[in-house]
Design an enzyme around this catalytic site. Structure first.
Site, PDB file in Angstrom:
ATOM      1  N   GLU A  23      -0.737   1.217  -5.425  1.00 19.56           N
ATOM      2  CA  GLU A  23      -0.518  -0.014  -4.663  1.00 19.56           C
ATOM      3  C   GLU A  23      -0.522  -1.249  -5.567  1.00 19.56           C
ATOM      4  O   GLU A  23      -1.518  -1.506  -6.248  1.00 19.56           O
ATOM      5  CB  GLU A  23      -1.616  -0.146  -3.614  1.00 19.56           C
ATOM      6  CG  GLU A  23      -1.792   1.107  -2.752  1.00 19.56           C
ATOM      7  CD  GLU A  23      -3.099   1.127  -1.995  1.00 19.56           C
ATOM      8  OE1 GLU A  23      -3.574   0.018  -1.618  1.00 19.56           O
ATOM      9  OE2 GLU A  23      -3.659   2.222  -1.796  1.00 19.56           O
ATOM     10  N   HIS A  65       0.837  -1.210   0.000  1.00 14.89           N
ATOM     11  CA  HIS A  65       0.000   0.000   0.000  1.00 14.89           C
ATOM     12  C   HIS A  65       0.878   1.269   0.000  1.00 14.89           C
ATOM     13  O   HIS A  65       0.862   2.045   0.957  1.00 14.89           O
ATOM     14  CB  HIS A  65      -0.868  -0.068   1.276  1.00 14.89           C
ATOM     15  CG  HIS A  65      -1.997   0.884   1.352  1.00 14.89           C
ATOM     16  ND1 HIS A  65      -1.837   2.247   1.357  1.00 14.89           N
ATOM     17  CD2 HIS A  65      -3.332   0.669   1.474  1.00 14.89           C
ATOM     18  CE1 HIS A  65      -3.013   2.836   1.489  1.00 14.89           C
ATOM     19  NE2 HIS A  65      -3.942   1.904   1.538  1.00 14.89           N
TER      20      HIS A  65
HETATM   21  O1  TA6 Z   1      -6.034   1.798  -0.421  1.00  6.83           O
HETATM   22  C1  TA6 Z   1      -7.150   2.612  -0.315  1.00  6.83           C
HETATM   23  C2  TA6 Z   1      -7.872   2.341   1.002  1.00  6.83           C
HETATM   24  O2  TA6 Z   1      -8.529   1.090   0.968  1.00  6.83           O
HETATM   25  C3  TA6 Z   1      -8.817   3.500   1.253  1.00  6.83           C
HETATM   26  O3  TA6 Z   1     -10.177   3.119   1.125  1.00  6.83           O
HETATM   27  C4  TA6 Z   1      -8.466   3.966   2.673  1.00  6.83           C
HETATM   28  O4  TA6 Z   1      -9.258   3.308   3.621  1.00  6.83           O
HETATM   29  C5  TA6 Z   1      -6.990   3.582   2.722  1.00  6.83           C
HETATM   30  O5  TA6 Z   1      -6.947   2.298   2.110  1.00  6.83           O
HETATM   31  C6  TA6 Z   1      -6.353   3.648   4.091  1.00  6.83           C
HETATM   32  O6  TA6 Z   1      -6.875   2.661   4.917  1.00  6.83           O
HETATM   33  P1  TA6 Z   1      -6.430   2.714   6.466  1.00  6.83           P
HETATM   34  O7  TA6 Z   1      -7.050   1.501   7.092  1.00  6.83           O
HETATM   35  O8  TA6 Z   1      -4.924   2.680   6.497  1.00  6.83           O
HETATM   36  O9  TA6 Z   1      -6.936   4.040   6.992  1.00  6.83           O
END
Ligand code: TA6
Length: 296
Positions: free
Chosen positions: A267, A163
């Site tokens: 990602e 991510h």
């Molecule tokens: O990668 C995108 C995502 O799924 C968004 O929807 C947002 O929730 C982000 O990840 C961050 O997630 P987190 O649990 O780290 O706040």
């Protein structure tokens, strides 16, 4: 699983650029400092937080409000999402954490070595009936390889994502290429509608949260930083693109209200319908290489 910096240095430090020390919040981190790059990785979450190749500015974005308490996922760098993405958790585990367990678990050091000026650090952890090995190569490029082994006696299916948060000059001024024509799930505010990307580069004018069904490499064009970031990958059939924009940034306590214009997540992943199923004893390795160019 060693966590004491001195014990780790005794066993794994490399005189040519890899040491362990207490980092933010006293959490144990590896610090890489060579002619090729400077980088940092926390054992909490197996979390790369910094990578600055020689001759370039910092590539990864880290929130000024990131929490280093050894419990919460660190906001920024490269969180490892496994064995599910977002809230695609098993229906019988409604309280399980978003993005799975890997990013909030302690990882151990399996191996360190140096080859042709590149530092390689291999971390490992186990999650349920999976063994994870994460080989990270730090040089003028950043090489990530996440290997998952099914240690159960039956087949298992998982999702995964590296991510990665990238620093950008200004979200409204960057462009992404490489995803032209790809189908994607638009997930802002739970829309979950399917779309097909057009032929033009992707630009950002609002909260953006998309799961592309694409194995293609992506290029991040940042003219104001005078750099192009190439995100190349293998064994990854999904790419997530995210910027929270104003309201979602405000809703996150570890994300500064004024930070969202300076970052974008790109990602490398495998996310439904592109999940990975492994037979007992089988392994799967997803790789990502990040390379920075200064466009001519
Ligand atoms: O990668 C995108 C995502 O799924 C968004 O929807 C947002 O929730 C982000 O990840 C961050 O997630 P987190 O649990 O780290 O706040």
């Amino acid at each position: 699983m060693l966590n004491d910096p001195q014990a780790l240095n005794d066993q794994y430090a490399l005189t040519r650029g890899l040491t362990f020390s207490p980092g933010n919040g006293g959490l144990t981190r590896a610090v890489i400092d060579t002619d090729a790059c400077r980088a940092e990785v926390y054992l909490h979450g197996g979390h790369v937080t910094r990578w600055k190749p020689a001759g370039h500015d910092e590539v990864l974005w880290l929130s000024q409000h990131a929490v280093f308490d050894g419990q919460k996922a660190i906001r920024g760098g490269i969180p490892v999402c496994f064995p599910w993405f977002a809230n695609n958790k098993p229906v019988d585990r409604p309280d399980a954490p978003a993005h799975g367990y890997a990013r909030t678990q302690r990882w151990g050091v399996l191996e360190t070595n140096e080859t042709d000026g590149q530092i390689q650090l291999t971390l490992g952890t186990t999650i349920n009936d999976y063994a994870l090995s994460y080989r990270i190569g730090f040089g003028r490029e950043l090489d990530l390889a996440l290997t998952v082994t099914n240690r159960a006696g039956t087949e298992q299916t998982f999702e995964e994502a590296l991510h990665t948060y990238f620093t950008v000059s200004q979200i409204r001024r960057i462009m992404l290429t490489g995803l032209e024509g790809a189908q994607y799930l638009h997930t802002v505010a739970g829309a979950n509608t399917l779309h097909t990307e057009g032929d033009s580069p992707i630009t950002f004018t609002a909260e953006t949260d998309r799961v592309y069904r694409s194995a293609q490499n992506v290029v991040l064009h940042d003219p104001d930083l005078q750099r192009t970031i190439h995100i190349e990958k293998s064994n990854s059939d999904s790419t997530v693109v995210w910027n929270p924009w104003i309201d979602k940034a405000k809703a996150m306590s570890d994300f500064g209200e004024d930070e969202w214009p300076g970052m974008v997540c790109i990602e490398s992943a495998n996310i439904t319908p592109n999940t990975v199923t492994l037979a007992p004893g089988a392994t799967h390795t997803m790789t990502t290489t990040v390379r920075v160019d200064t466009p001519a």
